[in-house]
Design a protein around this motif. Structure first.
Motif, PDB file in Angstrom:
ATOM      1  N   ASP A  76       0.861  -1.180   0.000  1.00  0.00           N
ATOM      2  CA  ASP A  76       0.000   0.000   0.000  1.00  0.00           C
ATOM      3  C   ASP A  76       0.905   1.240   0.000  1.00  0.00           C
ATOM      4  N   ILE A  77       0.844   2.023  -1.067  1.00  0.00           N
ATOM      5  CA  ILE A  77       1.739   3.184  -1.182  1.00  0.00           C
ATOM      6  C   ILE A  77       0.967   4.492  -1.004  1.00  0.00           C
ATOM      7  N   THR A  78      -0.144   4.426  -0.275  1.00  0.00           N
ATOM      8  CA  THR A  78      -0.950   5.628  -0.042  1.00  0.00           C
ATOM      9  C   THR A  78      -0.126   6.724   0.626  1.00  0.00           C
ATOM     10  N   SER A  79       0.625   6.361   1.672  1.00  0.00           N
ATOM     11  CA  SER A  79       1.424   7.364   2.396  1.00  0.00           C
ATOM     12  C   SER A  79       2.466   7.984   1.484  1.00  0.00           C
ATOM     13  N   ARG A  80       3.097   7.148   0.667  1.00  0.00           N
ATOM     14  CA  ARG A  80       4.121   7.667  -0.245  1.00  0.00           C
ATOM     15  C   ARG A  80       3.514   8.617  -1.269  1.00  0.00           C
ATOM     16  N   LYS A  81       2.346   8.244  -1.797  1.00  0.00           N
ATOM     17  CA  LYS A  81       1.670   9.101  -2.767  1.00  0.00           C
ATOM     18  C   LYS A  81       1.256  10.419  -2.135  1.00  0.00           C
ATOM     19  N   ALA A 121       2.723  11.855   0.410  1.00  0.00           N
ATOM     20  CA  ALA A 121       3.950  12.627   0.625  1.00  0.00           C
ATOM     21  C   ALA A 121       4.430  13.247  -0.681  1.00  0.00           C
ATOM     22  N   GLN A 122       4.343  12.488  -1.777  1.00  0.00           N
ATOM     23  CA  GLN A 122       4.745  13.018  -3.081  1.00  0.00           C
ATOM     24  C   GLN A 122       3.854  14.178  -3.498  1.00  0.00           C
ATOM     25  N   GLU A 123       2.561  14.054  -3.228  1.00  0.00           N
ATOM     26  CA  GLU A 123       1.634  15.123  -3.578  1.00  0.00           C
ATOM     27  C   GLU A 123       1.894  16.369  -2.729  1.00  0.00           C
ATOM     28  N   ARG A 151       4.948  17.950  -4.090  1.00  0.00           N
ATOM     29  CA  ARG A 151       4.654  18.630  -5.357  1.00  0.00           C
ATOM     30  C   ARG A 151       3.982  19.979  -5.109  1.00  0.00           C
ATOM     31  N   ARG A 152       3.021  20.003  -4.185  1.00  0.00           N
ATOM     32  CA  ARG A 152       2.341  21.256  -3.864  1.00  0.00           C
ATOM     33  C   ARG A 152       3.305  22.263  -3.239  1.00  0.00           C
ATOM     34  N   SER A 153       4.168  21.755  -2.358  1.00  0.00           N
ATOM     35  CA  SER A 153       5.153  22.632  -1.724  1.00  0.00           C
ATOM     36  C   SER A 153       6.092  23.225  -2.767  1.00  0.00           C
ATOM     37  N   GLU A 154       6.538  22.395  -3.699  1.00  0.00           N
ATOM     38  CA  GLU A 154       7.441  22.880  -4.753  1.00  0.00           C
ATOM     39  C   GLU A 154       6.728  23.889  -5.643  1.00  0.00           C
ATOM     40  N   ASN A 155       5.458  23.628  -5.948  1.00  0.00           N
ATOM     41  CA  ASN A 155       4.704  24.576  -6.774  1.00  0.00           C
ATOM     42  C   ASN A 155       4.517  25.908  -6.055  1.00  0.00           C
ATOM     43  N   LEU A 156       4.246  25.833  -4.741  1.00  0.00           N
ATOM     44  CA  LEU A 156       4.093  27.055  -3.960  1.00  0.00           C
ATOM     45  C   LEU A 156       5.403  27.829  -3.925  1.00  0.00           C
ATOM     46  N   PHE A 157       6.514  27.115  -3.687  1.00  0.00           N
ATOM     47  CA  PHE A 157       7.824  27.759  -3.661  1.00  0.00           C
ATOM     48  C   PHE A 157       8.125  28.429  -5.001  1.00  0.00           C
ATOM     49  N   THR A 158       7.864  27.695  -6.084  1.00  0.00           N
ATOM     50  CA  THR A 158       8.136  28.239  -7.408  1.00  0.00           C
ATOM     51  C   THR A 158       7.284  29.466  -7.691  1.00  0.00           C
ATOM     52  N   SER A 159       6.017  29.411  -7.278  1.00  0.00           N
ATOM     53  CA  SER A 159       5.118  30.546  -7.504  1.00  0.00           C
ATOM     54  C   SER A 159       5.557  31.770  -6.708  1.00  0.00           C
ATOM     55  N   LEU A 160       5.901  31.553  -5.425  1.00  0.00           N
ATOM     56  CA  LEU A 160       6.310  32.669  -4.578  1.00  0.00           C
ATOM     57  C   LEU A 160       7.618  33.279  -5.066  1.00  0.00           C
ATOM     58  N   VAL A 161       8.588  32.422  -5.326  1.00  0.00           N
ATOM     59  CA  VAL A 161       9.892  32.913  -5.767  1.00  0.00           C
ATOM     60  C   VAL A 161       9.794  33.546  -7.147  1.00  0.00           C
TER      61      VAL A 161
END
Length: 266
Positions: free
Chosen positions: A86-91, A93-95, A98-108
């Motif tokens: 079951d890779i629910t936790s991994r998915k 965490a990946q999501e 991804r959201r954190s990276e998108n937020l960082f990219t948008s802010l920067v």
């Protein structure tokens, strides 16, 4: 046909062991799952990763499955075995990442300062929109290139020393010039920092660069104004002293005229 399964498999499927034992897995509707199972039944190890739609419990679960054949020498393939995770936790965490990276990219991406990330060798991993716009570059122009290529040769040794010092301790902002695509130089105040793993090992460098062109221009205008003010004060002082001299000359001249008149009357 499923002949045995453990409790974790039952939990992942969201069904009961009774519902799973005896299930003919070749009747499952998911074609990608069937492909992995059929490969294992033909003697090959196969894997599947995706969202599994359980037909016994109407449940959807992100899973990773590895299917392998069960074979005995001289008897061929007797069946197959599957290890399902079951890779629910991994998915999740990946999501979240991804959201954190998108937020960082948008802010920067929206800040006016230049933000650049490199690896420890100085190769560019990220540059925000301001860096590309001010320099006249595209991302393809700078991706993977060394940061030293965008610094005038006279400043490269100083930048290298600053990076070594930064790896040991945080340092004060430094002034460097960044080269634009057309060869122009722009003065920047550069504040650097080191990104580290949880154990403190550095893995990347980040530089936030503020364009100080306007500040330099204002300083130059202020310097010129101060010089003009100083010249004005000097000129005023000279004029005052010269006026004092003229006043003395005029006084002496008047005295001489008075003496001349008196002498003429005699």
């Amino acid at each position: 046909v499923v002949v045995a399964c453990n409790d974790n498999f039952v939990k992942i499927m969201g069904a009961t062991k009774e519902a799973l034992i005896g299930l003919n897995i070749l009747t499952l509707p998911d074609q990608k799952v069937l492909e992995a199972i059929q490969k294992s039944l033909h003697g090959h190890t196969a894997s599947y990763e995706g969202v599994y739609h359980s037909t016994t419990a109407k449940k959807e679960t992100p899973v990773r499955a590895v299917c392998a054949p069960i074979q005995i020498s001289g008897k061929g393939i007797l069946g197959g075995v599957a290890i399902i995770e079951d890779i629910t936790s991994r998915k999740e965490a990946q999501e979240a990442l991804r959201r954190s990276e998108n937020l960082f990219t948008s802010l920067v991406g929206t800040v006016s300062d230049v933000v650049i990330q490199t690896d420890l060798q100085g190769n560019i991993l990220f540059a925000n929109n301001s860096a590309l716009r001010i320099g006249g570059y595209t991302w393809e122009d700078v991706k993977g290139r060394n940061m030293l290529e965008f610094i005038p040769p006279r400043e490269r040794e100083n930048l290298t020393h600053s990076v070594f010092r930064m790896l040991e301790n945080q340092i004060e902002p430094q002034i460097f010039h960044l080269l634009s695509k057309d060869g122009r130089e722009f003065p920047f105040e550069v504040k650097g920092d080191v990104l580290r793993n949880e154990d403190g090992t550095p893995y990347s460098l980040v530089a936030v660069c503020r364009d100080i062109t306007e500040r330099r221009n204002m300083e130059e205008r202020l310097n010129r104004a101060e010089k003009m003010e100083a010249l004005g004060q000097l000129a005023s002082g000279i004029a005052h002293d010269f006026n004092n001299i003229l006043t003395g000359i005029q006084g002496n001249a008047s005295l001489l005229l008075s003496v001349a008149r008196l002498s003429g009357e005699d």
